[in-house]
Design a protein around this motif. Structure first.
Motif, PDB file in Angstrom:
ATOM      1  N   PHE A 226     -17.241  33.216  36.223  1.00 50.65           N
ATOM      2  CA  PHE A 226     -16.557  34.246  36.173  1.00 50.65           C
ATOM      3  C   PHE A 226     -16.989  35.054  35.977  1.00 50.65           C
ATOM      4  N   GLU A 227     -16.440  36.452  36.514  1.00 56.02           N
ATOM      5  CA  GLU A 227     -16.279  38.051  36.854  1.00 56.02           C
ATOM      6  C   GLU A 227     -16.000  38.262  35.816  1.00 56.02           C
ATOM      7  N   ARG A 228     -15.362  37.981  34.601  1.00 60.22           N
ATOM      8  CA  ARG A 228     -14.980  38.614  33.359  1.00 60.22           C
ATOM      9  C   ARG A 228     -15.258  37.647  32.708  1.00 60.22           C
ATOM     10  N   ALA A 229     -15.741  38.114  30.946  1.00 59.69           N
ATOM     11  CA  ALA A 229     -15.976  37.511  29.835  1.00 59.69           C
ATOM     12  C   ALA A 229     -14.314  38.041  28.695  1.00 59.69           C
ATOM     13  N   THR A 230     -14.172  37.527  28.197  1.00 63.78           N
ATOM     14  CA  THR A 230     -11.902  37.431  27.804  1.00 63.78           C
ATOM     15  C   THR A 230     -12.506  36.185  26.469  1.00 63.78           C
ATOM     16  N   THR A 231     -10.835  37.280  25.541  1.00 66.85           N
ATOM     17  CA  THR A 231     -10.602  36.681  24.649  1.00 66.85           C
ATOM     18  C   THR A 231      -8.537  37.090  24.867  1.00 66.85           C
ATOM     19  N   VAL A 232      -7.941  36.402  24.268  1.00 66.62           N
ATOM     20  CA  VAL A 232      -6.787  36.977  24.221  1.00 66.62           C
ATOM     21  C   VAL A 232      -5.967  36.196  22.956  1.00 66.62           C
ATOM     22  N   GLN A 233      -5.248  37.190  22.287  1.00 69.58           N
ATOM     23  CA  GLN A 233      -4.584  37.687  21.656  1.00 69.58           C
ATOM     24  C   GLN A 233      -2.868  37.588  21.972  1.00 69.58           C
ATOM     25  N   LEU A 234      -2.238  36.159  21.293  1.00 65.80           N
ATOM     26  CA  LEU A 234      -1.099  36.071  21.638  1.00 65.80           C
ATOM     27  C   LEU A 234       0.204  36.737  20.534  1.00 65.80           C
ATOM     28  N   TRP A 235       1.228  37.463  20.945  1.00 64.35           N
ATOM     29  CA  TRP A 235       1.590  37.908  19.470  1.00 64.35           C
ATOM     30  C   TRP A 235       3.123  37.451  19.691  1.00 64.35           C
ATOM     31  N   PRO A 236       4.031  37.771  18.536  1.00 61.54           N
ATOM     32  CA  PRO A 236       5.536  37.287  18.611  1.00 61.54           C
ATOM     33  C   PRO A 236       6.070  38.533  18.996  1.00 61.54           C
ATOM     34  N   HIS A 237       5.885  39.966  18.742  1.00 54.33           N
ATOM     35  CA  HIS A 237       7.181  41.024  20.022  1.00 54.33           C
ATOM     36  C   HIS A 237       6.764  40.779  20.978  1.00 54.33           C
TER      37      HIS A 237
ATOM     38  N   VAL B 259       0.704  45.594   6.791  1.00 54.32           N
ATOM     39  CA  VAL B 259       0.596  46.005   7.647  1.00 54.32           C
ATOM     40  C   VAL B 259      -0.170  47.087   8.064  1.00 54.32           C
ATOM     41  N   ARG B 260      -1.100  47.662   6.799  1.00 60.37           N
ATOM     42  CA  ARG B 260      -2.226  47.842   7.336  1.00 60.37           C
ATOM     43  C   ARG B 260      -2.927  47.338   8.710  1.00 60.37           C
ATOM     44  N   ALA B 261      -3.020  45.931   7.449  1.00 64.54           N
ATOM     45  CA  ALA B 261      -4.166  44.712   8.636  1.00 64.54           C
ATOM     46  C   ALA B 261      -3.197  45.063  10.240  1.00 64.54           C
ATOM     47  N   MET B 262      -2.247  44.839  10.268  1.00 60.55           N
ATOM     48  CA  MET B 262      -1.664  44.016  11.153  1.00 60.55           C
ATOM     49  C   MET B 262      -1.974  45.336  12.617  1.00 60.55           C
ATOM     50  N   ARG B 263      -1.285  46.424  11.703  1.00 58.54           N
ATOM     51  CA  ARG B 263      -2.197  48.213  12.387  1.00 58.54           C
ATOM     52  C   ARG B 263      -3.519  47.950  13.132  1.00 58.54           C
ATOM     53  N   GLN B 264      -4.041  47.815  12.339  1.00 62.12           N
ATOM     54  CA  GLN B 264      -5.393  48.158  13.083  1.00 62.12           C
ATOM     55  C   GLN B 264      -6.016  46.124  13.115  1.00 62.12           C
ATOM     56  N   ALA B 265      -5.304  45.450  13.827  1.00 59.41           N
ATOM     57  CA  ALA B 265      -5.107  43.917  14.930  1.00 59.41           C
ATOM     58  C   ALA B 265      -5.095  44.739  15.486  1.00 59.41           C
ATOM     59  N   LEU B 266      -3.237  45.393  15.974  1.00 52.71           N
ATOM     60  CA  LEU B 266      -3.103  45.767  17.324  1.00 52.71           C
ATOM     61  C   LEU B 266      -4.090  46.264  18.296  1.00 52.71           C
ATOM     62  N   ALA B 267      -4.895  47.311  17.693  1.00 57.37           N
ATOM     63  CA  ALA B 267      -5.738  48.339  18.164  1.00 57.37           C
ATOM     64  C   ALA B 267      -7.325  47.954  18.282  1.00 57.37           C
ATOM     65  N   ALA B 268      -7.481  46.577  17.618  1.00 57.75           N
ATOM     66  CA  ALA B 268      -8.495  46.001  17.697  1.00 57.75           C
ATOM     67  C   ALA B 268      -8.431  45.276  19.394  1.00 57.75           C
ATOM     68  N   HIS B 269      -7.649  44.559  19.397  1.00 56.91           N
ATOM     69  CA  HIS B 269      -7.153  42.961  20.563  1.00 56.91           C
ATOM     70  C   HIS B 269      -6.904  44.392  22.072  1.00 56.91           C
ATOM     71  N   GLY B 270      -6.557  46.023  21.600  1.00 58.42           N
ATOM     72  CA  GLY B 270      -6.487  46.264  23.241  1.00 58.42           C
ATOM     73  C   GLY B 270      -5.160  46.910  22.908  1.00 58.42           C
ATOM     74  N   ARG B 271      -4.096  47.027  21.942  1.00 58.11           N
ATOM     75  CA  ARG B 271      -3.311  47.471  22.434  1.00 58.11           C
ATOM     76  C   ARG B 271      -2.173  48.364  21.407  1.00 58.11           C
ATOM     77  N   VAL B 272      -1.397  49.383  21.592  1.00 58.29           N
ATOM     78  CA  VAL B 272      -0.584  50.403  21.430  1.00 58.29           C
ATOM     79  C   VAL B 272      -1.119  49.886  19.532  1.00 58.29           C
ATOM     80  N   PRO B 273      -1.794  50.818  18.060  1.00 53.49           N
ATOM     81  CA  PRO B 273      -0.983  50.746  16.725  1.00 53.49           C
ATOM     82  C   PRO B 273       0.351  51.193  16.502  1.00 53.49           C
ATOM     83  N   THR B 274       1.203  51.653  17.227  1.00 53.23           N
ATOM     84  CA  THR B 274       2.253  52.285  17.003  1.00 53.23           C
ATOM     85  C   THR B 274       3.186  50.623  17.165  1.00 53.23           C
ATOM     86  N   GLU B 275       2.994  49.843  17.925  1.00 52.25           N
ATOM     87  CA  GLU B 275       3.654  48.185  18.238  1.00 52.25           C
ATOM     88  C   GLU B 275       4.001  47.704  16.780  1.00 52.25           C
TER      89      GLU B 275
END
Length: 576
Positions: free
Chosen positions: A550-561, A245-261
């Motif tokens: 390329f104009e941007r340097a990006t990574t992508v994280q897909l999510w189940p939800h 649970v803790r790791a997933m909350r941190q991962a959401l924040a690290a990949h630019g999403r809201v931790p409350t997700e």
């Protein structure tokens, strides 16, 4: 969810309009059913009782009473031990066998379940029941174990494994499925008799009756009462270890999403995922799957979703032309194939190919362009799985080699390789930069696939991730080392954990041998039109200069939800 409430285990057991009644007789008991108040007294004789058949006492010299047969013939219950159901129906037995293999042999449910379904010859309906019972019991194990701990008089680790497995299966039927209470109890107790024995089945019956006294929501409310730590509360409610649970909350924040997700993410992990299918380009098609109820996929071309049980019933699946593969895996493989490339596009490498799903899709895409794929795997056992997965491809378009991915340059010298790749290796002295496209689907914690492999959440520990990161970094560096200048490397993990994704990537970028592409832009180019593609923006890596063009340097994280896929991470890199 509401549940039918059975009589409590301490209440009356037989007779009467609702199954109650005093076991010794009475107006609504066994004596009353034989009609006559004269038979409802003390069964040892005396006023209102039945005298012994011989007119004398039935007590022996020690005062013990002999068999109370009376003048009536004795009746034997249809539930006498010799006549009781010894096993549950085959669908429950399949679930039991799979969970036992998972717990005692470290097996994976997704590999064992189809075998047991075929072994017991379940029809489509029973196979669906067995699948839900198996995966539901695995996903919700944390919650169910907390409930069971309230209903037994000993620590769960002191309970025999077979009994505990049976209790978990019963708990899921009572709390997580629509199984009627009486059916869940009777069939699970029958299973216990068959696989454990008559004695333990009594315990199973008593414990599950206590479980059935409350709904799942009522149990969770009781278990979380007074819990102020959000991580612990979510761990109970969503059946994930606290550290995940803790790791997933941190991962959401690290990949630019809201931790409350995190609550939505954990809930998505506990949903039964659709089966995603892929038709290998130029080799298979989805007609048979569609005739069997599959629906066209919404994320990527050549895909479909399927809901109806054992895929092995379809010839196109048995032949390998169509196969089960999460849409996230399809997306990252197609993104590597679609990444802009200058110069030749002839030799591709899958560095960590086992068991061969992505390798098959990459190989099919390569073959259509006249390119050749080399699939590497560290062990001969897993290499055999890769060969089996690739057997549907044209024979001269691929080769499988066995070796440590960190030593791929040395492995290439030993072969065997497709002839064009062999010539390229020879031209560069066996250790040159020869590959145009390289997939590094690195060994990882698998935290992104917990909905498909729910047993992993109970096996993994934080130390597993710490052990994996150096391996992932070394594999990515080795891949860069055999990629030609201008070639593309895809770094992929089925985990959103920042240590396994961004941290590894930053370490390799600091070496200066590669530059980061606009991964999000490439992924959008292979996705079908729709909200998922429109909303996919990717995450810009701070301090990273975009690759040329390329104009941007990006990574992508897909999510189940969010995307309905496994939590796949992808970064596309170009060799300088």
């Amino acid at each position: 969810m509401s549940q039918q409430q059975p009589p409590r285990s301490g209440g009356p057991r037989r007779g009467g309009p609702e199954g109650g009644g005093d076991r010794r007789g009475g107006a609504e008991g066994r004596g009353g059913s034989r009609g006559g108040s004269e038979e409802r007294g003390d069964r040892r004789g005396g006023p209102g009782g039945r005298p012994p058949r011989d007119g004398g006492s039935r007590r022996n010299a020690k005062g013990r009473e002999r068999n109370r047969g009376g003048e009536r013939d004795r009746r034997y219950s249809s539930s006498a031990p010799s006549q009781r159901r010894r096993v549950a129906d085959p669908s429950r037995l399949v679930a039991f066998e799979v969970l036992q293999a998972v717990d005692t042999e470290d097996a994976y449910a997704n590999l064992v379940l189809p075998q047991r379904i075929r072994h017991h010859r379940l029809d489509r309906r029973d196979a669906a029941f067995a699948t839900e019972l198996t995966y539901g019991s695995l996903r919700e194990r944390g919650t169910y174990d907390a409930v069971l701990a309230r209903c037994v008089d000993r620590p769960l680790e002191k309970i025999d494994q077979k009994i505990l497995t049976t209790l978990r299966l019963g708990a899921h039927q009572l709390l997580g499925m629509r199984t009627p209470v009486h059916a869940a109890l009777n069939q699970t107790v029958g299973l216990a008799r068959g696989v454990v024995g008559a004695g333990p089945s009594t315990m199973v019956n008593a414990v599950l009756r206590r479980v059935s006294e409350r709904s799942c929501q009522e149990w969770i409310a009781e278990l979380t009462e007074g819990v102020t730590d959000d991580l612990k509360r979510l761990s109970i409610e969503r059946s994930h270890p606290v550290w995940i649970v803790r790791a997933m909350r941190q991962a959401l924040a690290a990949h630019g999403r809201v931790p409350t997700e995190v609550e939505e993410l954990l809930a998505a992990d506990n949903l039964s995922p659709l089966v995603h299918l892929v038709a290998l380009p130029g080799i298979g098609d989805l007609r048979e799957a569609e005739e069997n109820g599959a629906e066209a996929g919404e994320l990527v071309e050549g895909s479909a979703t399927y809901r109806h049980g054992d895929l092995g019933r379809m010839e196109s699946v048995r032949s390998g032309r169509v196969r089960a593969q999460d849409a996230g895996s399809q997306i990252v493989a197609r993104a590597l194939a679609a990444a802009p490339l200058e110069g030749a596009d002839e030799t591709w490498l899958d560095l960590c190919a086992g068991p061969g799903g992505k390798a098959a899709l990459l190989g099919a895409l390569a073959a259509r362009r006249g390119a050749h794929l080399v699939a590497n795997e560290v062990s001969e056992h897993r290499a055999r799985l890769v060969r089996e997965s690739l057997r549907v491809l044209p024979e001269q378009t691929y080769g499988v080699v066995v070796g440590d991915g960190r030593e791929i340059a040395a492995t290439l010298e030993e072969g065997p390789l497709p002839e064009p790749v062999e010539l390229a290796v020879e031209a560069f002295g066996g250790s040159g930069e020869i590959f145009d496209r390289v997939m590094v689907d690195a060994p990882c914690s698998g935290l992104g696939a917990l909905r498909r492999r729910p047993e992993a959440r109970w096996r993994k520990t934080p130390s597993d991730i710490a052990d994996l990161v150096p391996l992932q970094t070394d594999l990515l560096r080795a891949a860069v080392g055999v990629t030609r200048p201008g070639g593309v490397v895809a770094y992929v993990t089925c985990s959103p954990h920042a240590a396994e994704t961004q941290n590894v990537l930053l370490d390799v970028l600091e070496g200066g041998d590669v530059e980061l592409l606009d991964t999000a832009g490439v992924i959008r180019s292979v996705m079908l039109p729709g909200p998922a593609r429109d909303e996919l923006t990717g995450l810009e890596m701070p301090g990273t200069t975009p690759a040329e063009g390329f104009e941007r340097a990006t990574t992508v994280q897909l999510w189940p939800h969010v995307h309905g896929t496994d939590a796949m991470f992808l970064a596309l890199l170009r060799r300088r």
